[in-house]
Design an enzyme around this catalytic site. Structure first.
Site, mmCIF file in Angstrom:
data_model
loop_
_atom_site.group_PDB
_atom_site.id
_atom_site.type_symbol
_atom_site.label_atom_id
_atom_site.label_comp_id
_atom_site.label_asym_id
_atom_site.label_seq_id
_atom_site.Cartn_x
_atom_site.Cartn_y
_atom_site.Cartn_z
ATOM 1 N N CYS A 50 -58.816 -64.084 3.499
ATOM 2 C CA CYS A 50 -60.152 -63.509 3.271
ATOM 3 C C CYS A 50 -61.266 -64.552 3.356
ATOM 4 C CB CYS A 50 -60.206 -62.792 1.930
ATOM 5 S SG CYS A 50 -59.085 -61.392 1.869
ATOM 6 N N HIS A 93 -68.120 -62.032 0.478
ATOM 7 C CA HIS A 93 -66.889 -61.346 0.870
ATOM 8 C C HIS A 93 -66.831 -60.034 0.090
ATOM 9 C CE1 HIS A 93 -62.867 -60.315 1.766
ATOM 10 N NE2 HIS A 93 -62.362 -60.654 0.596
ATOM 11 N N ASN A 110 -61.925 -53.806 1.692
ATOM 12 C CA ASN A 110 -61.763 -55.239 1.925
ATOM 13 C C ASN A 110 -61.182 -55.440 3.327
ATOM 14 O OD1 ASN A 110 -60.996 -57.911 1.982
ATOM 15 N ND2 ASN A 110 -60.056 -57.907 -0.050
HETATM 16 O O1 UT7 Z 1 -59.904 -60.446 -0.742
HETATM 17 C C1 UT7 Z 1 -58.996 -61.263 -1.424
HETATM 18 C C2 UT7 Z 1 -59.382 -61.349 -2.797
HETATM 19 N N1 UT7 Z 1 -58.920 -60.164 -3.503
HETATM 20 C C3 UT7 Z 1 -59.610 -59.735 -4.519
HETATM 21 O O2 UT7 Z 1 -60.652 -60.275 -4.775
HETATM 22 C C4 UT7 Z 1 -59.050 -58.636 -5.386
HETATM 23 C C5 UT7 Z 1 -59.176 -59.055 -6.812
HETATM 24 N N2 UT7 Z 1 -58.726 -58.064 -7.767
HETATM 25 C C6 UT7 Z 1 -59.296 -56.873 -7.939
HETATM 26 O O3 UT7 Z 1 -60.213 -56.505 -7.249
HETATM 27 C C7 UT7 Z 1 -58.825 -56.006 -9.083
HETATM 28 O O4 UT7 Z 1 -57.999 -56.781 -9.943
HETATM 29 C C8 UT7 Z 1 -58.067 -54.745 -8.636
HETATM 30 C C9 UT7 Z 1 -59.024 -53.777 -7.994
HETATM 31 C C10 UT7 Z 1 -56.965 -55.121 -7.659
HETATM 32 C C11 UT7 Z 1 -57.448 -54.051 -9.852
HETATM 33 O O5 UT7 Z 1 -58.441 -53.767 -10.827
HETATM 34 P P1 UT7 Z 1 -58.191 -54.128 -12.350
HETATM 35 O O6 UT7 Z 1 -59.359 -53.654 -13.101
HETATM 36 O O7 UT7 Z 1 -57.859 -55.589 -12.425
HETATM 37 O O8 UT7 Z 1 -56.956 -53.207 -12.710
HETATM 38 P P2 UT7 Z 1 -55.526 -53.653 -13.265
HETATM 39 O O9 UT7 Z 1 -54.741 -54.339 -12.213
HETATM 40 O O10 UT7 Z 1 -55.705 -54.319 -14.583
HETATM 41 O O11 UT7 Z 1 -54.883 -52.221 -13.507
HETATM 42 C C12 UT7 Z 1 -55.359 -51.342 -14.543
HETATM 43 C C13 UT7 Z 1 -54.525 -50.087 -14.527
HETATM 44 C C14 UT7 Z 1 -53.020 -50.361 -14.535
HETATM 45 O O12 UT7 Z 1 -52.401 -49.358 -15.340
HETATM 46 P P3 UT7 Z 1 -51.944 -49.689 -16.837
HETATM 47 O O13 UT7 Z 1 -50.988 -50.826 -16.721
HETATM 48 O O14 UT7 Z 1 -53.202 -50.045 -17.561
HETATM 49 O O15 UT7 Z 1 -51.328 -48.408 -17.260
HETATM 50 C C15 UT7 Z 1 -52.644 -50.156 -13.089
HETATM 51 O O16 UT7 Z 1 -51.293 -49.760 -12.937
HETATM 52 O O17 UT7 Z 1 -54.798 -49.337 -13.350
HETATM 53 C C16 UT7 Z 1 -53.558 -49.021 -12.698
HETATM 54 N N3 UT7 Z 1 -53.802 -48.948 -11.271
HETATM 55 C C17 UT7 Z 1 -54.209 -47.822 -10.654
HETATM 56 N N4 UT7 Z 1 -54.469 -46.580 -11.116
HETATM 57 C C18 UT7 Z 1 -54.880 -45.655 -10.231
HETATM 58 C C19 UT7 Z 1 -53.693 -49.933 -10.347
HETATM 59 N N5 UT7 Z 1 -54.014 -49.454 -9.133
HETATM 60 C C20 UT7 Z 1 -54.335 -48.146 -9.285
HETATM 61 C C21 UT7 Z 1 -54.752 -47.136 -8.415
HETATM 62 N N6 UT7 Z 1 -55.013 -45.912 -8.918
HETATM 63 N N7 UT7 Z 1 -54.913 -47.342 -7.088
#
Ligand code: UT7
Length: 325
Positions: A115, A252, A282
């Site tokens: 990225c 980005h 992304n």
């Molecule tokens: O380009 C390269 C660089 N990449 C990035 O910059 C990405 C960086 N990370 C992010 O943007 C975020 O961390 C994400 C968008 C990937 C995830 O967001 P988050 O607020 O960090 O969510 P999380 O991983 O803490 O997940 C929260 C909850 C989890 O459920 P529990 O464990 O709380 O029950 C996940 O299983 O959301 C759940 N979850 C989803 N729910 C519905 C994860 N993905 C999904 C989904 N739909 N697609």
């Protein structure tokens, strides 16, 4: 004191025809438009058609940029193409693009920093111009990340999209001050101890398969805000500027929450940040040139304005560039 600058003279982009709205993912994985929108800011993304290659996307973006610059492809003497999703293991996607554009002189190569690819490509192209190796460079970010998604992994498959952006840099005489148009400073970084928080689980020398993307989202998120703000500040500091001087941050486009937190850390209000993540998702190395092209076409960024671009991705690799449009 006069100096050579790498000045942007044309920008363009291409997005595949197929638009996939968040709600479509509800058919494949347990997710919702509300979750995706709320956690990432993404509303839709584009996916390449079957048989549509990264070099095809790059070609249409390049044609758009050549058109914007009002120049012929034959006047390009180098192509630097950032991608992590090449058409083939080799030859480079850059040489495939070179052939599609009918260019048989100069040189073309791929560069891989995931990225952060466009920040690396822009820095490399700037160095090639400053060292006299090339006079007019087509800098491209082009990706088909839909090809490396695990369609059963809701934590990643909703995040990425396909697309390409192109920027043409021209060697021009500048005064050596920050009033010059063109690239003013660059800051690149990487730290391979974080290889395992964002990677693809396949490859030529390991599995002989392409593999699918794996990410520890929260970990990457924490690094992103800190490292993007710090790299942005370093790049500005190198030329005695600060967030106050920046007309636009063109970040980005991975997550709206990362974009907002980084801008806040740098004291730049969101009115001065280009945001396209809602429409593109992304697109990895393509995200910054896509955002530049969209913002150029809709009149947001104007000639002589000061831009700061910053990106982070797998590696981890990250960086920032200050340029006057
Ligand atoms: O380009 C390269 C660089 N990449 C990035 O910059 C990405 C960086 N990370 C992010 O943007 C975020 O961390 C994400 C968008 C990937 C995830 O967001 P988050 O607020 O960090 O969510 P999380 O991983 O803490 O997940 C929260 C909850 C989890 O459920 P529990 O464990 O709380 O029950 C996940 O299983 O959301 C759940 N979850 C989803 N729910 C519905 C994860 N993905 C999904 C989904 N739909 N697609």
């Amino acid at each position: 004191m006069s100096t050579i600058r790498a000045v942007p003279i044309g920008v363009g982009h291409y997005l595949p025809k197929r638009v996939v709205e968040n709600a479509e993912f509800e058919q494949w994985v347990e997710t919702s438009d509300e979750w995706i929108r709320g956690r990432t800011g993404i509303e839709r993304r584009h996916f390449a058609a079957e048989g549509e290659l990264t070099s095809d996307l790059a070609y249409y973006a390049a044609i758009d940029a050549l058109d914007d610059a009002g120049i012929e492809a034959s006047t390009i003497d180098a192509i630097v193409l950032a991608t992590s999703t090449p058409d083939q293991t080799f030859p480079s996607t850059a040489t495939k693009l070179q052939a599609k554009l009918g260019i048989t002189v100069g040189f073309a190569f791929d560069l891989q920093a995931v990225c952060a690819g466009f920040a690396y490509a822009l820095t490399t192209a700037n160095s090639l111009i400053l060292s006299g190796q090339a006079k007019r460079i087509l800098v491209i970010g082009a990706e088909t990340f839909s090809r490396i998604m695990d369609w059963e992994d809701r934590t990643t498959c909703v995040l990425f999209g396909d697309g390409a952006g192109a920027l043409i840099l021209d060697a021009q005489e500048g005064s050596g001050t920050n009033d010059d148009r063109g690239v003013l400073s660059c800051d690149l970084n990487s730290d391979g101890t974080y290889n395992d928080i964002l990677y693809v689980d396949g490859g030529v020398s390991s599995t002989q398969t392409t593999g699918v993307l794996k990410m520890e989202g929260q970990e990457v998120f924490k690094h992103a805000v800190k490292k993007l703000a710090s790299s942005g500040e370093t790049a500005l500091d190198k030329v005695g500027l600060s967030g106050d001087d920046v007309d636009w941050i063109v970040p980005h486009q991975a997550n709206l929450r990362i974009i907002k937190s980084t801008a806040q850390k740098m004291n730049v209000p969101m009115e001065r940040v280009v945001v396209t993540v809602q429409d593109h998702g992304n697109t990895s190395a393509a995200s910054i040139p896509l955002a530049l092209s969209v913002a150029h076409k809709n009149g947001q960024i104007k000639k002589n304005q000061l831009l700061l671009t910053e990106a982070i991705g797998g590696g981890l690799a990250w960086g920032a560039i200050v340029l006057r449009w």
